[in-house]
Design a protein around this motif. Structure first.
Motif, PDB file in Angstrom:
ATOM      1  N   UNK A  76     -11.301  -0.033  -6.076  1.00  0.00           N
ATOM      2  CA  UNK A  76     -12.188   1.046  -6.937  1.00  0.00           C
ATOM      3  C   UNK A  76     -11.471   1.561  -8.128  1.00  0.00           C
ATOM      4  N   UNK A  77     -10.245   0.997  -8.228  1.00  0.00           N
ATOM      5  CA  UNK A  77      -9.505   1.560  -9.595  1.00  0.00           C
ATOM      6  C   UNK A  77      -8.416   2.614  -9.401  1.00  0.00           C
ATOM      7  N   UNK A  78      -8.193   3.150  -7.920  1.00  0.00           N
ATOM      8  CA  UNK A  78      -7.270   4.248  -7.940  1.00  0.00           C
ATOM      9  C   UNK A  78      -6.146   4.015  -6.928  1.00  0.00           C
ATOM     10  N   UNK A  79      -5.205   4.987  -6.726  1.00  0.00           N
ATOM     11  CA  UNK A  79      -4.249   4.870  -5.701  1.00  0.00           C
ATOM     12  C   UNK A  79      -4.357   6.097  -4.646  1.00  0.00           C
ATOM     13  N   UNK A  80      -4.639   5.687  -3.411  1.00  0.00           N
ATOM     14  CA  UNK A  80      -4.679   6.656  -2.784  1.00  0.00           C
ATOM     15  C   UNK A  80      -3.835   6.300  -1.469  1.00  0.00           C
ATOM     16  N   UNK A  81      -3.210   7.092  -0.623  1.00  0.00           N
ATOM     17  CA  UNK A  81      -2.607   6.673   0.616  1.00  0.00           C
ATOM     18  C   UNK A  81      -3.253   5.552   1.303  1.00  0.00           C
ATOM     19  N   UNK A  82      -2.349   4.591   2.210  1.00  0.00           N
ATOM     20  CA  UNK A  82      -2.672   3.718   3.156  1.00  0.00           C
ATOM     21  C   UNK A  82      -2.369   4.115   4.555  1.00  0.00           C
ATOM     22  N   UNK A  83      -3.433   4.041   5.534  1.00  0.00           N
ATOM     23  CA  UNK A  83      -2.949   4.622   6.780  1.00  0.00           C
ATOM     24  C   UNK A  83      -2.413   3.425   7.462  1.00  0.00           C
ATOM     25  N   UNK A  84      -1.191   3.594   8.209  1.00  0.00           N
ATOM     26  CA  UNK A  84      -0.645   2.322   8.779  1.00  0.00           C
ATOM     27  C   UNK A  84      -1.363   1.914  10.057  1.00  0.00           C
ATOM     28  N   UNK A  85      -2.308   2.720  10.401  1.00  0.00           N
ATOM     29  CA  UNK A  85      -2.968   2.132  11.557  1.00  0.00           C
ATOM     30  C   UNK A  85      -4.333   1.658  11.291  1.00  0.00           C
ATOM     31  N   UNK A  86      -4.698   1.448  10.163  1.00  0.00           N
ATOM     32  CA  UNK A  86      -5.817   1.096   9.452  1.00  0.00           C
ATOM     33  C   UNK A  86      -5.664  -0.087   8.858  1.00  0.00           C
ATOM     34  N   UNK A  87      -5.265  -1.402   9.396  1.00  0.00           N
ATOM     35  CA  UNK A  87      -4.701  -2.312   8.729  1.00  0.00           C
ATOM     36  C   UNK A  87      -5.369  -3.690   8.988  1.00  0.00           C
ATOM     37  N   UNK A  88      -4.973  -4.524   8.208  1.00  0.00           N
ATOM     38  CA  UNK A  88      -5.874  -6.010   8.266  1.00  0.00           C
ATOM     39  C   UNK A  88      -4.749  -7.022   7.591  1.00  0.00           C
ATOM     40  N   UNK A  89      -4.525  -7.977   8.251  1.00  0.00           N
ATOM     41  CA  UNK A  89      -3.785  -9.061   7.541  1.00  0.00           C
ATOM     42  C   UNK A  89      -4.830 -10.454   7.164  1.00  0.00           C
ATOM     43  N   UNK A  90      -4.724 -10.494   5.946  1.00  0.00           N
ATOM     44  CA  UNK A  90      -5.702 -11.671   5.123  1.00  0.00           C
ATOM     45  C   UNK A  90      -4.879 -12.582   4.458  1.00  0.00           C
ATOM     46  N   UNK A  91      -4.921 -13.786   4.647  1.00  0.00           N
ATOM     47  CA  UNK A  91      -4.045 -14.878   4.055  1.00  0.00           C
ATOM     48  C   UNK A  91      -2.716 -14.437   3.984  1.00  0.00           C
ATOM     49  N   UNK A  92      -2.310 -14.164   4.923  1.00  0.00           N
ATOM     50  CA  UNK A  92      -0.699 -13.716   5.359  1.00  0.00           C
ATOM     51  C   UNK A  92      -0.407 -12.455   4.489  1.00  0.00           C
ATOM     52  N   UNK A  93      -1.146 -11.634   4.148  1.00  0.00           N
ATOM     53  CA  UNK A  93      -0.798 -10.244   3.556  1.00  0.00           C
ATOM     54  C   UNK A  93      -1.357  -9.215   4.204  1.00  0.00           C
ATOM     55  N   UNK A  94      -0.441  -8.128   4.370  1.00  0.00           N
ATOM     56  CA  UNK A  94      -0.843  -6.956   5.011  1.00  0.00           C
ATOM     57  C   UNK A  94      -1.461  -5.879   3.729  1.00  0.00           C
ATOM     58  N   UNK A  95      -2.809  -5.501   4.457  1.00  0.00           N
ATOM     59  CA  UNK A  95      -3.592  -4.479   3.586  1.00  0.00           C
ATOM     60  C   UNK A  95      -3.667  -3.310   4.477  1.00  0.00           C
ATOM     61  N   UNK A  96      -3.545  -2.179   3.815  1.00  0.00           N
ATOM     62  CA  UNK A  96      -3.777  -0.821   4.625  1.00  0.00           C
ATOM     63  C   UNK A  96      -5.187  -0.212   4.110  1.00  0.00           C
ATOM     64  N   UNK A  97      -5.846   0.497   4.670  1.00  0.00           N
ATOM     65  CA  UNK A  97      -7.121   1.350   4.005  1.00  0.00           C
ATOM     66  C   UNK A  97      -6.672   2.880   4.434  1.00  0.00           C
ATOM     67  N   UNK A  98      -7.315   3.661   3.964  1.00  0.00           N
ATOM     68  CA  UNK A  98      -7.365   5.262   4.257  1.00  0.00           C
ATOM     69  C   UNK A  98      -7.944   5.824   5.271  1.00  0.00           C
ATOM     70  N   UNK A  99      -9.339   5.339   5.521  1.00  0.00           N
ATOM     71  CA  UNK A  99      -9.835   6.040   6.601  1.00  0.00           C
ATOM     72  C   UNK A  99     -10.839   4.919   7.300  1.00  0.00           C
TER      73      UNK A  99
END
Length: 170
Positions: free
Chosen positions: A102-125
Protein backbone atom coordinates in the motif's frame (compact mmCIF):
# COMPACT_ATOMS: atom_id res chain seq x y z
CA UNK A 1 43.57 -8.68 -9.57
CA UNK A 2 42.45 -5.10 -10.20
CA UNK A 3 39.25 -6.44 -11.80
CA UNK A 4 38.57 -8.63 -8.76
CA UNK A 5 38.94 -5.71 -6.33
CA UNK A 6 36.78 -3.43 -8.50
CA UNK A 7 34.15 -6.14 -8.79
CA UNK A 8 34.10 -6.68 -5.02
CA UNK A 9 33.81 -2.93 -4.36
CA UNK A 10 30.97 -2.55 -6.87
CA UNK A 11 29.19 -5.53 -5.39
CA UNK A 12 29.51 -4.14 -1.87
CA UNK A 13 28.36 -0.70 -3.01
CA UNK A 14 25.34 -2.17 -4.78
CA UNK A 15 24.37 -4.17 -1.72
CA UNK A 16 24.69 -1.12 0.52
CA UNK A 17 22.81 1.18 -1.84
CA UNK A 18 19.83 -1.10 -2.16
CA UNK A 19 19.42 -2.11 1.49
CA UNK A 20 17.01 0.01 3.49
CA UNK A 21 17.00 0.36 7.26
CA UNK A 22 15.92 -2.80 9.06
CA UNK A 23 12.85 -2.44 11.29
CA UNK A 24 13.98 -2.64 14.92
CA UNK A 25 11.50 -2.59 17.80
CA UNK A 26 12.01 -1.95 21.50
CA UNK A 27 13.92 -5.23 21.91
CA UNK A 28 16.79 -3.69 19.92
CA UNK A 29 16.85 -6.74 17.63
CA UNK A 30 15.72 -7.30 14.05
CA UNK A 31 12.49 -9.33 13.88
CA UNK A 32 12.04 -8.66 17.60
CA UNK A 33 14.82 -11.14 18.34
CA UNK A 34 13.14 -14.13 16.70
CA UNK A 35 15.23 -16.65 14.77
CA UNK A 36 14.70 -15.97 11.04
CA UNK A 37 16.15 -19.33 10.01
CA UNK A 38 13.73 -21.23 12.27
CA UNK A 39 10.72 -20.00 10.25
CA UNK A 40 11.87 -22.18 7.38
CA UNK A 41 11.65 -25.29 9.60
CA UNK A 42 8.13 -24.54 10.88
CA UNK A 43 5.14 -26.13 9.15
CA UNK A 44 3.10 -23.36 7.58
CA UNK A 45 -0.59 -23.25 8.32
CA UNK A 46 -3.01 -23.01 5.41
CA UNK A 47 -4.09 -19.54 4.30
CA UNK A 48 -6.78 -18.33 6.69
CA UNK A 49 -5.26 -20.11 9.70
CA UNK A 50 -2.86 -18.80 12.33
CA UNK A 51 0.77 -19.69 11.79
CA UNK A 52 2.85 -21.51 14.41
CA UNK A 53 4.57 -19.18 16.86
CA UNK A 54 7.96 -17.83 15.87
CA UNK A 55 11.04 -19.27 17.61
CA UNK A 56 12.80 -16.86 19.98
CA UNK A 57 16.49 -16.30 19.42
CA UNK A 58 19.15 -16.39 22.10
CA UNK A 59 20.79 -13.05 22.90
CA UNK A 60 24.18 -14.81 23.09
CA UNK A 61 23.89 -16.18 19.52
CA UNK A 62 23.77 -13.14 17.24
CA UNK A 63 25.19 -11.52 14.15
CA UNK A 64 25.02 -8.09 12.56
CA UNK A 65 23.42 -7.77 9.15
CA UNK A 66 21.99 -4.75 7.33
CA UNK A 67 22.79 -2.56 10.32
CA UNK A 68 20.79 -4.71 12.73
CA UNK A 69 21.38 -7.48 15.25
CA UNK A 70 19.75 -10.81 14.43
CA UNK A 71 19.40 -13.46 17.15
CA UNK A 72 19.28 -17.24 16.63
CA UNK A 73 18.02 -20.16 18.71
CA UNK A 74 21.05 -22.30 17.85
CA UNK A 75 24.61 -21.96 16.58
CA UNK A 76 23.58 -24.14 13.62
CA UNK A 77 20.89 -21.61 12.64
CA UNK A 78 23.43 -18.79 12.91
CA UNK A 79 25.80 -20.69 10.58
CA UNK A 80 22.93 -21.36 8.16
CA UNK A 81 22.07 -17.65 8.15
CA UNK A 82 25.68 -16.62 7.56
CA UNK A 83 25.86 -18.92 4.53
CA UNK A 84 23.04 -17.00 2.75
CA UNK A 85 21.55 -14.09 4.74
CA UNK A 86 19.44 -12.79 1.86
CA UNK A 87 17.49 -16.05 1.85
CA UNK A 88 16.46 -15.70 5.49
CA UNK A 89 15.93 -12.01 6.23
CA UNK A 90 12.30 -10.93 6.02
CA UNK A 91 11.33 -9.08 2.89
CA UNK A 92 11.08 -5.29 2.99
CA UNK A 93 13.60 -5.04 5.83
CA UNK A 94 11.15 -6.55 8.31
CA UNK A 95 8.33 -4.14 7.55
CA UNK A 96 4.75 -5.28 6.99
CA UNK A 97 4.43 -6.73 3.49
CA UNK A 98 0.83 -5.55 3.11
CA UNK A 99 1.83 -2.06 4.27
CA UNK A 100 4.53 -1.97 1.59
CA UNK A 101 1.96 -3.11 -0.97
CA UNK A 102 0.00 0.00 0.00
CA UNK A 103 3.05 2.26 -0.24
CA UNK A 104 4.23 2.62 3.35
CA UNK A 105 6.58 1.26 5.98
CA UNK A 106 4.91 -0.04 9.12
CA UNK A 107 6.24 -2.64 11.58
CA UNK A 108 6.16 -6.35 10.82
CA UNK A 109 4.94 -8.65 13.61
CA UNK A 110 7.18 -11.73 13.81
CA UNK A 111 4.23 -13.95 14.74
CA UNK A 112 2.25 -12.94 11.64
CA UNK A 113 4.39 -14.53 8.96
CA UNK A 114 4.20 -16.51 5.76
CA UNK A 115 6.86 -17.97 3.48
CA UNK A 116 6.07 -17.54 -0.21
CA UNK A 117 8.48 -18.72 -2.90
CA UNK A 118 11.15 -19.30 -0.24
CA UNK A 119 10.90 -15.71 1.06
CA UNK A 120 9.76 -14.63 4.53
CA UNK A 121 7.00 -12.00 4.73
CA UNK A 122 5.69 -10.37 7.92
CA UNK A 123 2.46 -8.43 8.51
CA UNK A 124 1.42 -6.02 11.24
CA UNK A 125 -1.95 -7.24 12.61
CA UNK A 126 -4.28 -10.20 12.24
CA UNK A 127 -6.75 -7.99 10.31
CA UNK A 128 -4.01 -7.04 7.88
CA UNK A 129 -3.11 -10.72 7.43
CA UNK A 130 -6.69 -11.21 6.16
CA UNK A 131 -6.24 -8.51 3.53
CA UNK A 132 -2.79 -9.87 2.62
CA UNK A 133 -4.12 -13.39 2.18
CA UNK A 134 -6.99 -12.31 -0.08
CA UNK A 135 -4.44 -11.97 -2.89
CA UNK A 136 -0.91 -12.86 -1.83
CA UNK A 137 0.59 -12.87 -5.36
CA UNK A 138 -1.10 -9.57 -6.22
CA UNK A 139 0.02 -7.98 -2.96
CA UNK A 140 3.59 -9.14 -3.51
CA UNK A 141 3.50 -7.62 -7.02
CA UNK A 142 2.24 -4.32 -5.59
CA UNK A 143 4.81 -4.38 -2.79
CA UNK A 144 7.66 -5.08 -5.21
CA UNK A 145 6.49 -2.15 -7.34
CA UNK A 146 6.34 0.18 -4.34
CA UNK A 147 9.53 -0.95 -2.61
CA UNK A 148 11.95 0.86 -4.90
CA UNK A 149 10.28 4.17 -4.06
CA UNK A 150 10.15 3.71 -0.28
CA UNK A 151 13.12 1.47 0.51
CA UNK A 152 15.48 4.39 1.17
CA UNK A 153 12.98 6.06 3.53
CA UNK A 154 13.82 5.65 7.23
CA UNK A 155 12.63 2.48 8.94
CA UNK A 156 9.37 2.66 10.83
CA UNK A 157 9.77 3.75 14.45
CA UNK A 158 6.27 2.62 15.43
CA UNK A 159 5.56 -0.07 18.00
CA UNK A 160 3.98 -3.31 16.79
CA UNK A 161 0.33 -3.12 17.92
CA UNK A 162 -0.85 -5.69 20.49
CA UNK A 163 2.53 -7.38 20.57
CA UNK A 164 4.68 -8.33 23.53
CA UNK A 165 7.97 -9.97 22.67
CA UNK A 166 9.59 -12.51 24.94
CA UNK A 167 12.50 -12.69 22.51
CA UNK A 168 15.37 -12.95 22.67
CA UNK A 169 15.91 -15.36 25.50
CA UNK A 170 18.85 -15.57 27.97
Amino acid sequence: MKWLITSALLSAAATTAFAGDQYIDETGFAVSGYDVVAYFDLEQAPVGSAQPAAVPGDRSITTEYNGATFAFATEANLETFLSDPERYVPQYDGHCAYGVSRGGKVPGNPNLWRIVDDRLYLNITENVVGFWEEDIPGNITLAEGNWGGIEAAPASTNTIPNFSSPAPVN
